[in-house]
Design a protein around this motif. Sequence first.
Motif, PDB file in Angstrom:
ATOM      1  N   MET A 298      28.250 -28.532  40.408  1.00  0.00           N
ATOM      2  CA  MET A 298      29.585 -28.245  40.927  1.00  0.00           C
ATOM      3  C   MET A 298      30.604 -29.146  40.243  1.00  0.00           C
ATOM      4  N   ASN A 299      31.783 -28.631  39.999  1.00  0.00           N
ATOM      5  CA  ASN A 299      32.854 -29.362  39.336  1.00  0.00           C
ATOM      6  C   ASN A 299      33.213 -30.617  40.119  1.00  0.00           C
ATOM      7  N   ASP A 300      33.088 -31.805  39.457  1.00  0.00           N
ATOM      8  CA  ASP A 300      33.378 -33.038  40.179  1.00  0.00           C
ATOM      9  C   ASP A 300      34.872 -33.270  40.347  1.00  0.00           C
ATOM     10  N   ARG A 301      35.688 -32.320  39.900  1.00  0.00           N
ATOM     11  CA  ARG A 301      37.129 -32.409  40.150  1.00  0.00           C
ATOM     12  C   ARG A 301      37.530 -31.749  41.461  1.00  0.00           C
ATOM     13  N   THR A 302      36.572 -31.139  42.112  1.00  0.00           N
ATOM     14  CA  THR A 302      36.855 -30.533  43.412  1.00  0.00           C
ATOM     15  C   THR A 302      35.939 -31.151  44.459  1.00  0.00           C
ATOM     16  N   MET A 303      36.212 -30.838  45.714  1.00  0.00           N
ATOM     17  CA  MET A 303      35.411 -31.356  46.815  1.00  0.00           C
ATOM     18  C   MET A 303      35.472 -30.382  47.985  1.00  0.00           C
ATOM     19  N   LYS A 304      34.540 -30.537  48.905  1.00  0.00           N
ATOM     20  CA  LYS A 304      34.563 -29.756  50.133  1.00  0.00           C
ATOM     21  C   LYS A 304      35.612 -30.322  51.089  1.00  0.00           C
ATOM     22  N   ALA A 305      36.263 -29.426  51.827  1.00  0.00           N
ATOM     23  CA  ALA A 305      37.217 -29.824  52.859  1.00  0.00           C
ATOM     24  C   ALA A 305      37.281 -28.724  53.904  1.00  0.00           C
ATOM     25  N   VAL A 306      37.616 -29.100  55.126  1.00  0.00           N
ATOM     26  CA  VAL A 306      37.766 -28.126  56.203  1.00  0.00           C
ATOM     27  C   VAL A 306      39.210 -27.638  56.208  1.00  0.00           C
ATOM     28  N   LEU A 307      39.374 -26.309  56.161  1.00  0.00           N
ATOM     29  CA  LEU A 307      40.683 -25.685  56.010  1.00  0.00           C
ATOM     30  C   LEU A 307      40.882 -24.602  57.062  1.00  0.00           C
ATOM     31  N   PHE A 308      42.137 -24.172  57.221  1.00  0.00           N
ATOM     32  CA  PHE A 308      42.422 -22.937  57.948  1.00  0.00           C
ATOM     33  C   PHE A 308      43.653 -22.272  57.343  1.00  0.00           C
ATOM     34  N   ASP A 309      43.610 -20.942  57.287  1.00  0.00           N
ATOM     35  CA  ASP A 309      44.651 -20.137  56.640  1.00  0.00           C
ATOM     36  C   ASP A 309      45.579 -19.443  57.628  1.00  0.00           C
ATOM     37  N   ARG A 310      45.289 -19.601  58.912  1.00  0.00           N
ATOM     38  CA  ARG A 310      46.146 -19.024  59.943  1.00  0.00           C
ATOM     39  C   ARG A 310      45.918 -19.812  61.222  1.00  0.00           C
ATOM     40  N   PHE A 311      46.868 -19.741  62.140  1.00  0.00           N
ATOM     41  CA  PHE A 311      46.710 -20.406  63.423  1.00  0.00           C
ATOM     42  C   PHE A 311      45.759 -19.600  64.303  1.00  0.00           C
ATOM     43  N   GLY A 312      45.028 -20.315  65.155  1.00  0.00           N
ATOM     44  CA  GLY A 312      44.122 -19.616  66.053  1.00  0.00           C
ATOM     45  C   GLY A 312      43.090 -20.550  66.640  1.00  0.00           C
ATOM     46  N   GLY A 313      42.002 -19.975  67.116  1.00  0.00           N
ATOM     47  CA  GLY A 313      40.926 -20.736  67.723  1.00  0.00           C
ATOM     48  C   GLY A 313      40.064 -21.415  66.683  1.00  0.00           C
ATOM     49  N   PRO A 314      39.000 -22.078  67.116  1.00  0.00           N
ATOM     50  CA  PRO A 314      38.120 -22.780  66.178  1.00  0.00           C
ATOM     51  C   PRO A 314      37.558 -21.899  65.076  1.00  0.00           C
ATOM     52  N   GLU A 315      37.487 -20.607  65.338  1.00  0.00           N
ATOM     53  CA  GLU A 315      36.902 -19.700  64.335  1.00  0.00           C
ATOM     54  C   GLU A 315      37.722 -19.614  63.058  1.00  0.00           C
ATOM     55  N   VAL A 316      38.969 -20.087  63.060  1.00  0.00           N
ATOM     56  CA  VAL A 316      39.775 -20.015  61.832  1.00  0.00           C
ATOM     57  C   VAL A 316      39.384 -21.107  60.834  1.00  0.00           C
ATOM     58  N   LEU A 317      38.609 -22.075  61.261  1.00  0.00           N
ATOM     59  CA  LEU A 317      38.216 -23.172  60.379  1.00  0.00           C
ATOM     60  C   LEU A 317      37.085 -22.743  59.449  1.00  0.00           C
ATOM     61  N   TYR A 318      37.156 -23.200  58.228  1.00  0.00           N
ATOM     62  CA  TYR A 318      36.079 -22.937  57.281  1.00  0.00           C
ATOM     63  C   TYR A 318      36.012 -24.077  56.270  1.00  0.00           C
ATOM     64  N   VAL A 319      34.873 -24.213  55.613  1.00  0.00           N
ATOM     65  CA  VAL A 319      34.703 -25.219  54.572  1.00  0.00           C
ATOM     66  C   VAL A 319      34.982 -24.571  53.223  1.00  0.00           C
ATOM     67  N   GLY A 320      36.006 -25.045  52.555  1.00  0.00           N
ATOM     68  CA  GLY A 320      36.362 -24.541  51.240  1.00  0.00           C
ATOM     69  C   GLY A 320      36.378 -25.674  50.229  1.00  0.00           C
ATOM     70  N   ARG A 321      36.868 -25.384  49.045  1.00  0.00           N
ATOM     71  CA  ARG A 321      36.951 -26.402  48.003  1.00  0.00           C
ATOM     72  C   ARG A 321      38.416 -26.607  47.609  1.00  0.00           C
ATOM     73  N   VAL A 322      38.760 -27.878  47.453  1.00  0.00           N
ATOM     74  CA  VAL A 322      40.122 -28.271  47.083  1.00  0.00           C
ATOM     75  C   VAL A 322      40.020 -29.314  45.983  1.00  0.00           C
ATOM     76  N   PRO A 323      41.113 -29.587  45.271  1.00  0.00           N
ATOM     77  CA  PRO A 323      41.056 -30.629  44.238  1.00  0.00           C
ATOM     78  C   PRO A 323      40.689 -31.991  44.833  1.00  0.00           C
ATOM     79  N   ARG A 324      39.795 -32.686  44.149  1.00  0.00           N
ATOM     80  CA  ARG A 324      39.459 -34.048  44.570  1.00  0.00           C
ATOM     81  C   ARG A 324      40.633 -34.965  44.246  1.00  0.00           C
ATOM     82  N   PRO A 325      41.112 -35.750  45.205  1.00  0.00           N
ATOM     83  CA  PRO A 325      42.306 -36.564  44.959  1.00  0.00           C
ATOM     84  C   PRO A 325      42.000 -37.806  44.125  1.00  0.00           C
ATOM     85  N   ALA A 326      43.030 -38.339  43.538  1.00  0.00           N
ATOM     86  CA  ALA A 326      42.938 -39.613  42.819  1.00  0.00           C
ATOM     87  C   ALA A 326      43.911 -40.582  43.472  1.00  0.00           C
TER      88      ALA A 326
END
Length: 321
Positions: A1-29
């Motif tokens: 896996m690209n070491d420039r990214t990382m796993k993070a918990v995200l949500f794309d809309r407001f709602g209950g716990p079901e809107v949460l998912y684990v996606g990939r985002v840029p790894r910060p510096a």
Amino acid sequence: MNDRTMKAVLFDRFGGPEVLYVGRVPRPAPAHGEVLVRVRAFSVNGGELAVRSGRLRLINGQKFPQRVGLDFTGEVVALGTSATGVAVGEPVWGVVGRASGFGSAAEYVTVPAERLGRVPDGLDLVSAAALPVATTAITALRDKAALRPGERLLVRGAAGGVGNAAVQLGQAYGAEVTALARAANLDFVRTLGAHHVVDHRTVPPAELGLFDVVLDTAGTDLRAFRRLLKPGGRMVTIAFDQTRPAASLGYIAASAVHGRSRVRFFSGNPKRALFDALAHEVAEGNLRPVVDTIFPLEETAAAHRALEAGGVRGKYVVRVD
């Protein structure tokens, strides 16, 4: 896996716990004055539930994706320029800065060096993630209320993250502690050091007696609990009624000029000195981490769901493998 990214918990809309998912985002510096931390664990806090559900959208905005996670434990892996007070490899705990919102529910996080403290020896980083929120209890009792030995302390929400720490610290500070919790948690809060335990669902505030200090973690019925203060008593709340935010915050503000006592309100935003105080309380045996359940990162939604259901004993902690 690209070491420039990382796993993070995200949500794309407001709602209950079901809107949460684990996606990939840029790894910060780490930027100037910042530290990059490999996150080992974080806890779930009530404010995140309000943001995720959209109840605070006017404050936090509606730009997506949004992230969750406020506090964390982990190891320092890199320092930005001029970052001081910590070293690479050190075990630390901290919070993301207020300006950054949330985001500790991830494999890595960058934070200002001043918002970190060293985790005391003997604490594993997963259970230690239950304790950063205890800085709020220290601020409330030590700084805002100036709790003194022999005083009567009422802790509302005594089984929760801040509440359980307040019970422990109140007892350590020499106060007579009355703990409010649901019936199923009364024996639990008694083991934390509470002298009196009361089922908040069956005993109304007017029957509780008078107190020198009231610590509120719920933000509702503030008027009723304010009436319980003795002359010279102090009430501290760390929450407001999220169903009526304007009215609730207005009452808190008005209490400063109306009536015999004001309600002190603050939102925890600790820096290094407060984390040092937290480490001291742990070393002195005045405070221990209380973990209800540990969830893996992929089950962050389940941790949110459990906190919303009520009845937590201590903290729900999420482990980041």
